[in-house]
Write an enzyme that holds these catalytic residues in place. Structure first.
Site, PDB file in Angstrom:
ATOM      1  N   SER A   1       7.883  -2.466 -11.912  1.00  0.00           N
ATOM      2  CA  SER A   1       8.088  -1.541 -10.790  1.00  0.00           C
ATOM      3  C   SER A   1       8.542  -2.184  -9.490  1.00  0.00           C
ATOM      4  O   SER A   1       8.775  -1.484  -8.515  1.00  0.00           O
ATOM      5  CB  SER A   1       6.810  -0.741 -10.533  1.00  0.00           C
TER       6      SER A   1
ATOM      7  N   SER B   1       8.294   2.101 -10.080  1.00  0.00           N
ATOM      8  CA  SER B   1       7.735   3.091  -9.184  1.00  0.00           C
ATOM      9  C   SER B   1       8.021   2.832  -7.706  1.00  0.00           C
ATOM     10  O   SER B   1       7.844   3.720  -6.874  1.00  0.00           O
ATOM     11  CB  SER B   1       6.206   3.140  -9.389  1.00  0.00           C
TER      12      SER B   1
ATOM     13  N   LYS C   1       4.482   0.310   0.805  1.00  0.00           N
ATOM     14  CA  LYS C   1       4.381   1.250  -0.312  1.00  0.00           C
ATOM     15  C   LYS C   1       3.072   2.028  -0.197  1.00  0.00           C
ATOM     16  O   LYS C   1       2.014   1.436   0.095  1.00  0.00           O
ATOM     17  CB  LYS C   1       4.434   0.481  -1.638  1.00  0.00           C
TER      18      LYS C   1
END
Length: 493
Positions: free
Chosen positions: A183, A159, A78
């Site tokens: 998330s 997210s 990420k």
């Protein structure tokens, strides 16, 4: 022979170890798959050379009998984790062009364990969002489609939407995520994969771009529970550079996996039965209860009376911490600098932030600045912190009656991109089941339980006591074995 890109972490690790295939073959197969999936916009930066270098090291280690826990396993990272020499932007224009000269502790732990990096994954800007529509570099598209024939692009959750989309589409066997209010878990539920947020402090936050420091926690996302356990073992550990890091040994979570829940009590929080919840979510919850009973668990109803205050408290505390953390982005030291002709320092600050921050980030900074301002600090921020204490106390009370909690992960299946973006409150309600455990710093996991009427994945969430990742993983495994979830998106990208 099974496609190499259909294999998960454990299968790749074991296959490289026993010589069924080489690590380089695995890395090449995933690199090719990533390169062919531009339509999903899951990767912001592709790093095929990093993956191949780690693969060659793994093949050499196998020849010398010196394999590491993740040797031969390529993963996605990420783009919130700083990676030495590789651009890191948090999907924000204000960090466009920023290349760290250091490595986050979590990513360093993974490389030390032998993993390779396929690339940096897209996300909601500064991890603020539930649909991956706030990225400065375009929306991530879910690989799933509704079966009614509608081709409306669906949200992969947020997210960590780049992570969830990439794993579900077989672009990587696993990826890192971060979870501030859901998330990791909500995107996992939307795309039919597994993901665990560990106890706050299990994984170091050093080198991870901050959103809300008292909530942010890194965790793994993968196709199944075992793969999450393997990843978490490599990611976790004490870090003296992070003052909130827990100075505890990392348990052998994979070795401890067991789906036998005899003697365990599973609590069903009555406050999570919210008004207007789709019948399919409620039916899946009941099915989850039946699966856990079948695994030997006793089911008890529990009460978490302050649940209804969790979302409002979270949306005061998290923006307040964000407004403090994001003050460092001023155009002086790194990232974007917008310097209008004749502008002074304050003008440069204002112009840089106006150009670099997206609308959702600005909204949360303004909320956070407001609740921390003189005259409102006591009325909002202090009150929210008191509510947070009460929510944590609710969980402590529940643990006197049960060992784990079962709830839905999200109040719906994936929605289409654009369906909720005009209404921030509707978007924030996506976190209604995930935020309470984040406020309390508890471990929580989402595992896929089935499909809705449109053929889209639905997730079940297990919440555990602090430091009981093993209990959470075991209950997740019990659900996984009984759900038998093998659905995957049909390739269209």
């Amino acid at each position: 022979m099974t496609e190499l890109t259909d294999l998960g972490v454990a299968a790749i690790r074991d296959g490289v170890r026993d010589g069924s295939f080489s690590a380089r073959e695995v890395a090449t197969a995933f690199n090719d798959r990533v390169a062919q999936a531009k339509a999903l916009n899951a990767f912001l930066v592709e790093t095929p050379d990093h993956a191949l270098k780690a693969a060659d090291a793994a093949d050499a280690a196998r020849a010398s009998g010196d394999l590491k826990p993740l040797s031969g396993v390529p993963i996605g990272m990420k783009d919130l984790f700083c990676t030495d020499g590789v651009p890191t932007t948090a999907a924000s224009g204000i960090l466009d062009g920023f290349t760290p000269t250091y490595e986050s502790t979590v990513s360093a732990n993974l490389w030390q364990a032998g993993a390779g990096m396929l690339g940096k994954l897209n996300l909601d800007q500064f991890a603020m969002g539930s649909s991956n529509e706030t990225s400065a570099f375009g929306n991530v598209i879910s690989p799933w489609r509704r079966k009614d024939g509608g081709n409306a692009p669906l949200a992969p959750g947020g997210s960590s939407g780049g992570s969830s989309s990439a794993i579900s589409a077989r672009l990587c066997p696993a990826a890192t995520g971060t979870d501030t209010g859901g998330s990791i878990r909500q995107p996992a539920a939307f795309t039919g994969i597994s993901g665990i947020k560990p106890t706050y402090g299990r994984c170091s936050r050093w080198g991870t771009i901050a959103f809300a420091s008292s909530l942010d926690q890194a965790g793994p996302m993968a196709r199944d529970v075992r793969d999450c356990a393997i990843m978490l073992e490599a990611m976790a550990g004490f870090d003296p550079k992070d003052s909130t890091s827990l100075e505890l040994a990392v348990p052998g979570w994979e070795a401890g996996l067991s789906s036998d829940l005899k003697g365990k009590k599973i609590g069903i929080p009555k406050e999570y039965r919210v008004d207007g919840m789709p019948a399919e979510i409620d039916a899946l919850w009941e099915q989850g209860i039946a699966w856990l009973k079948d695994a030997g668990a006793e089911i008890v109803e529990v009460s978490l009376p302050h649940t209804k205050y969790a979302l409002p408290a979270y949306y005061i505390i998290a923006p307040a911490e964000a407004s403090s953390n994001l003050a460092r982005y001023d155009g002086v030291r790194y990232g974007l600098r917008d310097l209008p002709d004749g502008a002074g320092l304050q003008d440069m600050y204002a112009a840089t932030r106006a150009a670099g921050f997206g609308a959702e980030v600005k909204r949360r900074i303004m909320i956070g600045t407001y609740v921390l301002s003189a005259g409102f600090y006591d009325a909002y921020y202090n009150q929210a912190q008191k509510v947070r204490t009460l929510i944590a106390r609710d969980f402590d009370e529940a643990w006197t009656r049960c060992d784990l909690l079962l709830a839905p992960t999200a109040p719906s299946a994936a929605f289409a991109l654009g369906e909720k973006s005009a209404d921030p409150l509707a978007m924030y309600l996506n976190d209604v089941f995930t935020v309470p455990s984040s406020l309390a710093g508890l471990p929580a996991m989402s595992v896929p339980g089935g499909l809705d009427g449109q053929g889209l994945p639905l997730g079940l969430q297990i919440i555990g006591k602090a430091l009981d990742e093993q209990g959470v993983l075991n209950a997740g495994l019990a659900i996984e074995e009984r759900a038998g979830f093998t659905a995957r998106p049909e390739q269209w990208w």
